[in-house]
Design a protein around this motif. Structure first.
Motif, PDB file in Angstrom:
ATOM      1  N   ILE A  48     -15.556  10.388 -13.917  1.00  5.97           N
ATOM      2  CA  ILE A  48     -15.425  11.687 -14.567  1.00  5.97           C
ATOM      3  C   ILE A  48     -14.516  12.549 -13.691  1.00  5.97           C
ATOM      4  O   ILE A  48     -14.580  12.487 -12.461  1.00  5.97           O
ATOM      5  N   SER A  49     -13.651  13.328 -14.329  1.00  7.91           N
ATOM      6  CA  SER A  49     -12.776  14.270 -13.646  1.00  7.91           C
ATOM      7  C   SER A  49     -11.938  13.532 -12.600  1.00  7.91           C
ATOM      8  O   SER A  49     -11.308  12.527 -12.908  1.00  7.91           O
ATOM      9  N   MET A  50     -11.913  14.003 -11.358  1.00  8.99           N
ATOM     10  CA  MET A  50     -11.102  13.342 -10.336  1.00  8.99           C
ATOM     11  C   MET A  50     -11.571  11.909 -10.121  1.00  8.99           C
ATOM     12  O   MET A  50     -10.772  11.014  -9.810  1.00  8.99           O
ATOM     13  N   GLY A  51     -12.863  11.661 -10.302  1.00  7.28           N
ATOM     14  CA  GLY A  51     -13.374  10.301 -10.197  1.00  7.28           C
ATOM     15  C   GLY A  51     -12.788   9.381 -11.246  1.00  7.28           C
ATOM     16  O   GLY A  51     -12.669   8.171 -11.028  1.00  7.28           O
ATOM     17  N   SER A  52     -12.393   9.948 -12.392  1.00  6.50           N
ATOM     18  CA  SER A  52     -11.805   9.121 -13.439  1.00  6.50           C
ATOM     19  C   SER A  52     -10.409   8.638 -13.056  1.00  6.50           C
ATOM     20  O   SER A  52      -9.992   7.547 -13.453  1.00  6.50           O
ATOM     21  N   LEU A  53      -9.682   9.436 -12.284  1.00  5.28           N
ATOM     22  CA  LEU A  53      -8.356   9.006 -11.832  1.00  5.28           C
ATOM     23  C   LEU A  53      -8.492   7.841 -10.859  1.00  5.28           C
ATOM     24  O   LEU A  53      -7.756   6.851 -10.952  1.00  5.28           O
ATOM     25  N   ASN A  54      -9.431   7.958  -9.922  1.00  5.62           N
ATOM     26  CA  ASN A  54      -9.693   6.822  -9.024  1.00  5.62           C
ATOM     27  C   ASN A  54     -10.140   5.596  -9.796  1.00  5.62           C
ATOM     28  O   ASN A  54      -9.709   4.469  -9.521  1.00  5.62           O
ATOM     29  N   ALA A  55     -11.031   5.802 -10.769  1.00  4.35           N
ATOM     30  CA  ALA A  55     -11.546   4.683 -11.564  1.00  4.35           C
ATOM     31  C   ALA A  55     -10.427   3.989 -12.325  1.00  4.35           C
ATOM     32  O   ALA A  55     -10.377   2.755 -12.402  1.00  4.35           O
ATOM     33  N   ALA A  56      -9.508   4.775 -12.892  1.00  8.01           N
ATOM     34  CA  ALA A  56      -8.402   4.196 -13.667  1.00  8.01           C
ATOM     35  C   ALA A  56      -7.477   3.377 -12.776  1.00  8.01           C
ATOM     36  O   ALA A  56      -6.984   2.317 -13.187  1.00  8.01           O
ATOM     37  N   VAL A  57      -7.233   3.838 -11.559  1.00 12.88           N
ATOM     38  CA  VAL A  57      -6.375   3.091 -10.637  1.00 12.88           C
ATOM     39  C   VAL A  57      -7.051   1.787 -10.228  1.00 12.88           C
ATOM     40  O   VAL A  57      -6.406   0.732 -10.148  1.00 12.88           O
ATOM     41  N   PHE A 151      -1.094  -0.220 -17.334  1.00 15.01           N
ATOM     42  CA  PHE A 151      -1.787  -0.185 -18.620  1.00 15.01           C
ATOM     43  C   PHE A 151      -1.751  -1.538 -19.324  1.00 15.01           C
ATOM     44  O   PHE A 151      -2.663  -1.870 -20.080  1.00 15.01           O
ATOM     45  N   GLY A 152      -0.720  -2.332 -19.064  1.00 14.68           N
ATOM     46  CA  GLY A 152      -0.675  -3.674 -19.628  1.00 14.68           C
ATOM     47  C   GLY A 152      -1.829  -4.509 -19.112  1.00 14.68           C
ATOM     48  O   GLY A 152      -2.496  -5.223 -19.880  1.00 14.68           O
ATOM     49  N   TYR A 153      -2.077  -4.429 -17.813  1.00 19.28           N
ATOM     50  CA  TYR A 153      -3.201  -5.159 -17.215  1.00 19.28           C
ATOM     51  C   TYR A 153      -4.533  -4.593 -17.698  1.00 19.28           C
ATOM     52  O   TYR A 153      -5.450  -5.342 -18.047  1.00 19.28           O
ATOM     53  N   LEU A 154      -4.646  -3.280 -17.730  1.00 19.98           N
ATOM     54  CA  LEU A 154      -5.896  -2.630 -18.115  1.00 19.98           C
ATOM     55  C   LEU A 154      -6.315  -3.011 -19.526  1.00 19.98           C
ATOM     56  O   LEU A 154      -7.504  -3.205 -19.802  1.00 19.98           O
ATOM     57  N   ASN A 155      -5.347  -3.138 -20.424  1.00 22.37           N
ATOM     58  CA  ASN A 155      -5.658  -3.411 -21.825  1.00 22.37           C
ATOM     59  C   ASN A 155      -5.624  -4.891 -22.182  1.00 22.37           C
ATOM     60  O   ASN A 155      -5.794  -5.256 -23.353  1.00 22.37           O
ATOM     61  N   ASP A 156      -5.436  -5.758 -21.194  1.00 23.45           N
ATOM     62  CA  ASP A 156      -5.386  -7.197 -21.433  1.00 23.45           C
ATOM     63  C   ASP A 156      -6.801  -7.770 -21.354  1.00 23.45           C
ATOM     64  O   ASP A 156      -7.335  -7.987 -20.268  1.00 23.45           O
TER      65      ASP A 156
END
Length: 385
Positions: A48-57, A151-156
């Motif tokens: 959530i919030s800044m944690g979501s940016l870390n999570a996405a990476v 995003f290619g890896y994330l959505n694969d």
């Protein structure tokens, strides 16, 4: 206390839960570094919030490059000021305050690779436009995150050993906390933007038919994603990284008041949701009556490790906007140390206790204090003095 060995977490499905806290979220990078050192990638990252940016990476890159990408992301948003040498001197605490105040003042006009002040002020912008409902544009963040999330890896869906991703947002029209899940969404940059759209700084972001703000507007606590969410029934370790301490001194200045309000507001939400998690696990196990539910994330044995971050010197209320390089480095180092100590205290020292059922512990790295949330009188940590 000795450090745990690599492989200590091999028997667990690890869920990493990352909340918001601005610059304080650098602590989460150290927590992830420690997991890697123990030979364990998270099976599910919830942010959530800044944690979501870390999570996405983390989830948006192959394991081999995640650490490099996380460090690169934080380096890209660190301010060019380096107060390290000054803080090592006899007036180190003083310079930490100067650094935080400076970071806050500069940040009012924008932050590199994050946001910048809009050219047209909101009161001169046409109603309904992004400029009319926010002070800043997040175009720098959108460009920057494309560098650090694949995003290619994330959505694969066919990639090996995937790490599931859930990102929390607040629905502007309903006020409800919602989550984007990697098994249901095709992630794009707008999903990331929505997670960091904190009003009135940033405008709401449209994803599909909905308009969303930062999840911290509603809850700032990623635990909610677990409730009722299907997941595998393996023994689980839920690492709840809490950036806001419930404990604090009586405020003596207005800055103290503002900071203490932040701490209590965010920590109260964490406590309420930890209680909800306990109820969900008890429900899934059949302890509250009815048949066990084996199709939920709460099924099977689980250890909830609530990791509380407290800085040695809080520079309230500017700590969350202190993106100076030395502060980021300190937080990363502290996160690594705290996770290693917590794993040793919980997984190694209490091996028999955590084998079955639900165990819930709060670990405060400042004094290495371990509290068993399900026991009225917690025993001391061996060697804590």
């Amino acid at each position: 206390m000795s450090e745990p060995r690599p492989g200590a977490l091999d028997d667990y499905a690890v869920y990493l839960l990352l909340q918001g806290g601005g610059a304080r979220a650098a602590y989460q990078v150290g927590v992830y570094d420690a997991l890697r050192e123990l030979g364990k990638e998270p099976d599910w990252v919830i942010g959530i919030s800044m944690g979501s940016l870390n999570a996405a990476v983390i989830a948006g890159n192959p394991p081999a490059v995640r650490q490099e990408k996380l460090r690169g992301f934080w380096d890209s948003i660190a301010t060019p000021f380096d107060w390290t040498n000054l803080m090592k001197g006899p007036l180190g605490t003083y310079w930490k305050y100067v650094a935080a105040y400076t970071e806050s003042a500069v940040g009012m006009f924008g932050h590199r690779n994050f946001y910048r002040m809009r050219a047209v002020p909101y009161y001169m912008a046409p109603p309904g436009t992004d400029a009319a409902v926010s002070y800043y544009t997040d175009a720098p963040l959108a460009r920057n995150m494309k560098r650090w999330v694949d995003f290619g890896y994330l959505n694969d869906g066919d990639r090996d050993h995937p790490t599931a991703l859930s990102l929390g947002v607040t629905d502007v029209c309903t006020g409800k906390l919602e989550f984007f899940h990697s098994d249901k969404e095709t992630f794009g940059i707008d999903h990331i933007r929505a997670c960091a759209a904190l009003p009135p700084g940033s405008a709401a972001v449209q994803v599909g038919d909905g308009w969303y703000w930062d999840g911290g507007v509603g809850a700032n606590e990623p635990l909610a994603a677990l409730l009722g969410t299907p997941q595998d029934p393996r023994p689980k370790l839920l690492v709840v990284v809490d950036l806001w301490s419930a404990e604090g001194a009586r405020p003596m200045t207005m800055n103290n008041v503002t900071w203490r309000e932040y701490q209590i507001t965010y920590q109260s939400k964490v406590s309420a949701l930890l209680n909800s998690i306990e109820k969900e696990f008890n429900r899934a196990s059949g302890r509250m009556g009815g048949d066990p539910d084996v199709n939920t994330a709460a099924a099977g044995p689980a250890v909830v490790m609530h990791l509380v971050y407290r800085e040695a010197v809080d520079v309230e209320p500017f700590d969350a906007v202190d993106f100076s390089r030395n502060s980021i480095a300190e937080r990363i180092a502290t996160g690594h140390t705290d996770l290693m100590n917590a794993v040793e205290a919980v997984i190694a020292e209490r091996r028999e206790q955590v084998k079955t059922g639900l165990s819930m512990f709060t670990f405060d790295g400042t004094d290495r204090r371990l509290t068993d949330r399900l026991q009225p009188t917690p025993p001391p940590i061996p060697g804590s003095g």
